[in-house]
Scaffold this motif. Structure first.
Motif, short mmCIF file in Angstrom:
data_model
loop_
_atom_site.label_atom_id
_atom_site.label_comp_id
_atom_site.label_asym_id
_atom_site.label_seq_id
_atom_site.Cartn_x
_atom_site.Cartn_y
_atom_site.Cartn_z
N LEU A 37 2.50 -1.78 -3.22
CA LEU A 37 3.78 -2.08 -3.85
C LEU A 37 4.57 -0.80 -4.14
O LEU A 37 5.78 -0.73 -3.93
CB LEU A 37 3.53 -2.88 -5.14
CG LEU A 37 4.78 -3.34 -5.89
CD1 LEU A 37 5.59 -4.30 -4.99
CD2 LEU A 37 4.40 -4.05 -7.19
N MET A 38 3.84 0.21 -4.61
CA MET A 38 4.50 1.50 -4.92
C MET A 38 5.06 2.15 -3.65
O MET A 38 6.18 2.69 -3.65
CB MET A 38 3.48 2.43 -5.59
CG MET A 38 3.13 2.04 -7.02
SD MET A 38 1.92 3.14 -7.76
CE MET A 38 2.83 4.67 -7.80
N LEU A 39 4.30 2.12 -2.56
CA LEU A 39 4.77 2.68 -1.30
C LEU A 39 6.01 1.95 -0.78
O LEU A 39 6.96 2.55 -0.28
CB LEU A 39 3.66 2.62 -0.25
CG LEU A 39 2.49 3.59 -0.45
CD1 LEU A 39 1.36 3.26 0.53
CD2 LEU A 39 2.95 5.01 -0.25
N LEU A 40 5.98 0.63 -0.92
CA LEU A 40 7.12 -0.18 -0.50
C LEU A 40 8.36 0.14 -1.32
O LEU A 40 9.47 0.26 -0.78
CB LEU A 40 6.75 -1.67 -0.63
CG LEU A 40 7.79 -2.67 -0.12
CD1 LEU A 40 8.04 -2.46 1.39
CD2 LEU A 40 7.35 -4.10 -0.38
N LEU A 41 8.15 0.31 -2.64
CA LEU A 41 9.27 0.66 -3.53
C LEU A 41 9.86 2.03 -3.17
O LEU A 41 11.08 2.23 -3.17
CB LEU A 41 8.81 0.64 -4.99
CG LEU A 41 8.61 -0.74 -5.62
CD1 LEU A 41 7.97 -0.61 -7.00
CD2 LEU A 41 9.95 -1.47 -5.72
N LEU A 42 8.97 2.98 -2.85
CA LEU A 42 9.43 4.32 -2.47
C LEU A 42 10.25 4.28 -1.18
O LEU A 42 11.27 4.96 -1.04
CB LEU A 42 8.23 5.25 -2.29
CG LEU A 42 7.56 5.75 -3.59
CD1 LEU A 42 6.27 6.50 -3.28
CD2 LEU A 42 8.52 6.64 -4.37
N MET A 43 9.79 3.49 -0.23
CA MET A 43 10.53 3.35 1.03
C MET A 43 11.90 2.74 0.80
O MET A 43 12.90 3.16 1.37
CB MET A 43 9.73 2.48 2.00
CG MET A 43 8.48 3.17 2.56
SD MET A 43 7.48 2.07 3.59
CE MET A 43 8.60 1.76 4.94
N VAL B 55 17.76 3.27 0.15
CA VAL B 55 18.95 3.13 -0.71
C VAL B 55 19.63 4.48 -0.90
O VAL B 55 20.86 4.60 -0.85
CB VAL B 55 18.55 2.52 -2.07
CG1 VAL B 55 19.72 2.63 -3.05
CG2 VAL B 55 18.13 1.07 -1.91
N SER B 56 18.80 5.53 -1.09
CA SER B 56 19.34 6.89 -1.28
C SER B 56 20.13 7.34 -0.06
O SER B 56 21.21 7.91 -0.16
CB SER B 56 18.19 7.85 -1.57
OG SER B 56 18.67 9.16 -1.67
N ILE B 57 19.57 7.08 1.13
CA ILE B 57 20.25 7.45 2.38
C ILE B 57 21.58 6.71 2.51
O ILE B 57 22.62 7.30 2.86
CB ILE B 57 19.35 7.16 3.60
CG1 ILE B 57 18.15 8.10 3.60
CG2 ILE B 57 20.12 7.28 4.90
CD1 ILE B 57 17.07 7.74 4.60
N LEU B 58 21.56 5.41 2.19
CA LEU B 58 22.78 4.61 2.29
C LEU B 58 23.84 5.08 1.29
O LEU B 58 25.03 5.16 1.60
CB LEU B 58 22.45 3.13 2.06
CG LEU B 58 21.63 2.45 3.16
CD1 LEU B 58 21.21 1.04 2.72
CD2 LEU B 58 22.43 2.38 4.46
#
Length: 456
Positions: free
Chosen positions: A11-17, A22-25
Motif C-alpha cells: 500500500l505504501m509503495l502504491l501511495l508513493l507511486m 501527481v507531483s509530475i502532473l
C-alpha cells in the motif's frame, strides 16, 4: 522459499507511486501555467510598445534629440566631436536612473544618456527624435570586459578595498553629476572586476523606467521563444529612429550622421536664431527709455550689464559660428577632434593597465579567444545579433538613400552653375556690343555738335 510482501508495504509503495505521478502532473501544470503567464506578460508589453505604423516623418529632426548611447559603441566620439559643437549650451542636464530635468524647457534640446529606450516614456514623444549606434555584439562583450578591468584598475592605487569604497562614497557625495559607477553595467561589473582583483565577488543587473521590464526580461531569459516578441519591438524602434549608425562602419556612419542629423540641426538652429533676432528686435523697438530710471540703481544696472556683456558676446559668437557652419565644416571639425580624443583615451587606458601589467587588450589578442567561448557569447546574445543584422540592413538602405540625395544635390548645383556661367557667356558679348554702340553714338553726337558750331 518465496517471501511474501506485507500488504501494508504494498500500500505504501502504491501511495508513493501515486504521489510521484501527481507531483509530475502538478509540476507540468505549473510549468505550463508559468509559461502561459510569461507569454501574456511579454505579449501585452510588446503590443503596448509596438508602433503599428512606421512614422512618415521619422527622417525629420524634431525639437529634442535623444542620443540613445549604447555603452561601448563609440558614442563618446559622436558626443564630443559632433553634438557638443552643434548643441553648445543646449544640452539637457545629465540623467541616469531618474529624470533630473524638465524636457519642455527651451534650453533642453539634446539628451545624451546611457539609459535604455524606456526613457522615451518620460519625454514628449511627438517632439523627440532618437539616434543611436550599434556594434557587433561579440566585439561589444570584449570591449565591455576590457573597459571594466581598466576602470577597476584605477582603484588599485589604494591599499585595500575599504579605502576604495570610502573614496567612492566621498566622490558620490561631492559630485552632483553622473559617474561611470552609476551606469549599468559598470555599476555592478566594475565593482565585480575591482573586487575580483582584491577578493573575487560578482553581480549583474539592469535599470529601466518601466515597472514590467524586469518581469519581461525574466520571462524572455526563461523561455527563449518569447524573445522574438522583444526583437520585433526593437526592430520597430530602429525603423522609427532618425539615424542608426554602426561602430564597424565608422567613416561612413560619421558622414551619414553629418548629412542626416548635422545638416538638419544647423538648419533648425539658423531658423531659431533668425526668429529670436526678429523677436528681440521688436522688443527693443517697443521697450521704453531708461532715462527716467532710479539713479540709485544705476551702479547695479551698470555692473549687471558689464557682467553679462562677456557672456552675451560669447553666446552671440557661438550662434554666429553655428549660423555660418556647413556640413563640410562640421566634418572637418569632427576629423580634427578625433585624434586628440583618442590620444587622451589611450593615455588614460595605458596608465590604468600599468597597474595590472602585463594586461594587453588588442584586436590580435581577441583572435586568440577559443571558438567554444565565442559560440557561447553568440548564444547568450542571440537577440542582439539578430538586431545587429537588422541594423546593418537599415544602415545600408539609408546610406544609399543619403548618397543618392547628395549626388542629386551636386548635379543640380553643377547644372545651375553651368547654366549660370553659360548665360554669362551668352550675355557678355551682347552687353559689350551695347556698350560699344553706346560709345559710338556718343562720339557721333559730339561730332555733330562740333560740326554745327563750325557752320555757325
Amino acid at each position: 522459499m518465496r517471501r511474501m510482501v506485507h500488504p501494508t508495504l504494498k500500500l505504501m509503495l502504491l501511495l508513493l507511486m501515486l504521489l510521484g505521478l501527481v507531483s509530475i502532473l502538478v509540476n507540468a501544470s505549473s510549468i505550463q501555467s508559468d509559461f502561459g503567464h510569461c507569454d501574456r506578460v511579454v505579449k501585452r508589453w510588446a503590443f503596448s510598445s509596438l508602433d503599428q505604423e512606421i512614422k512618415e516623418d521619422r527622417h525629420t529632426l524634431r525639437d529634442l534629440l535623444f542620443f540613445l548611447h549604447v555603452p561601448r559603441t563609440g558614442g563618446r566620439t559622436y558626443f564630443h566631436c559632433f553634438l557638443k559643437k552643434l548643441y553648445n549650451n543646449l544640452e539637457c542636464p545629465r540623467s541616469y536612473d531618474k529624470l533630473r530635468f524638465d524636457p519642455s524647457k527651451p534650453k533642453c534640446r539634446l539628451l545624451v544618456t546611457h539609459d535604455d529606450y524606456s526613457m522615451m516614456s518620460k519625454l514628449p514623444s511627438q517632439r523627440t527624435s532618437v539616434v543611436t549606434i550599434l556594434r557587433n555584439p561579440v566585439d561589444r562583450v570584449f570591449s565591455t570586459y576590457e573597459f571594466s578591468i581598466e576602470v577597476a584598475a584605477r582603484f588599485l592605487l589604494h591599499p585595500n578595498l575599504s579605502s576604495v569604497i570610502q573614496m567612492s562614497e566621498r566622490l558620490r557625495s561631492k559630485t552632483r553629476g553622473v559617474s561611470t559607477l552609476d551606469i549599468w553595467p559598470w555599476k555592478y561589473l566594475v565593482p565585480w572586476m575591482r573586487e575580483d582583483l582584491f577578493a573575487r565577488v560578482a553581480g549583474l543587473t539592469n535599470n529601466s523606467y518601466l515597472a514590467e521590464s524586469h518581469e519581461v526580461r525574466h520571462c524572455v531569459q526563461k523561455y527563449k521563444i518569447l524573445g522574438n516578441h522583444v526583437l520585433q519591438v526593437a526592430k520597430n524602434r530602429l525603423d522609427n529612429m532618425l539615424y542608426v549608425g554602426l561602430t564597424e562602419e565608422h567613416k561612413e556612419s560619421a558622414t551619414m550622421f553629418a548629412n542626416v542629423v548635422g545638416a538638419q540641426v544647423i538648419s533648425q538652429l539658423r531658423a531659431s536664431n533668425t526668429s529670436m533676432k526678429s523677436v528681440s528686435k521688436k522688443k527693443s523697438e517697443q521697450s521704453p527709455s531708461f532715462l527716467d530710471s532710479d539713479p540709485d540703481n544705476n551702479d547695479h544696472q551698470n555692473s549687471s550689464s558689464d557682467q553679462n556683456a562677456g557672456q552675451l558676446a560669447s553666446n552671440e559668437d557661438d550662434e554666429a559660428t553655428k549660423e555660418n557652419m556647413t556640413v563640410e565644416d562640421l566634418m572637418k571639425a569632427y576629423e580634427g577632434c578625433i585624434p586628440s580624443l583618442r590620444k587622451t583615451q589611450a593615455a588614460r587606458r595605458t596608465s590604468s593597465l600599468k597597474r595590472i601589467s602585463p594586461a594587453n587588450f588588442s584586436k590580435e589578442e581577441r583572435l586568440q579567444v577559443p571558438e567554444m567561448l565565442l559560440e557561447q557569447i553568440r548564444s547568450l546574445n542571440h537577440l542582439d545579433l539578430e538586431l545587429y543584422k537588422y541594423a546593418q540592413e537599415i544602415f545600408e538602405k539609408r546610406r544609399k538613400h543619403t548618397m543618392e540625395k547628395l549626388v542629386t544635390a551636386e548635379m543640380w548645383e553643377s547644372m545651375l552653375n553651368n547654366s549660370y556661367s553659360g548665360v554669362l557667356w551668352k550675355v557678355f558679348p551682347l552687353v559689350m556690343t551695347i556698350i560699344l554702340l553706346f560709345c559710338l553714338f556718343v562720339l557721333f553726337v559730339n561730332a555733330r555738335r562740333r560740326t554745327s558750331k563750325v557752320k555757325i
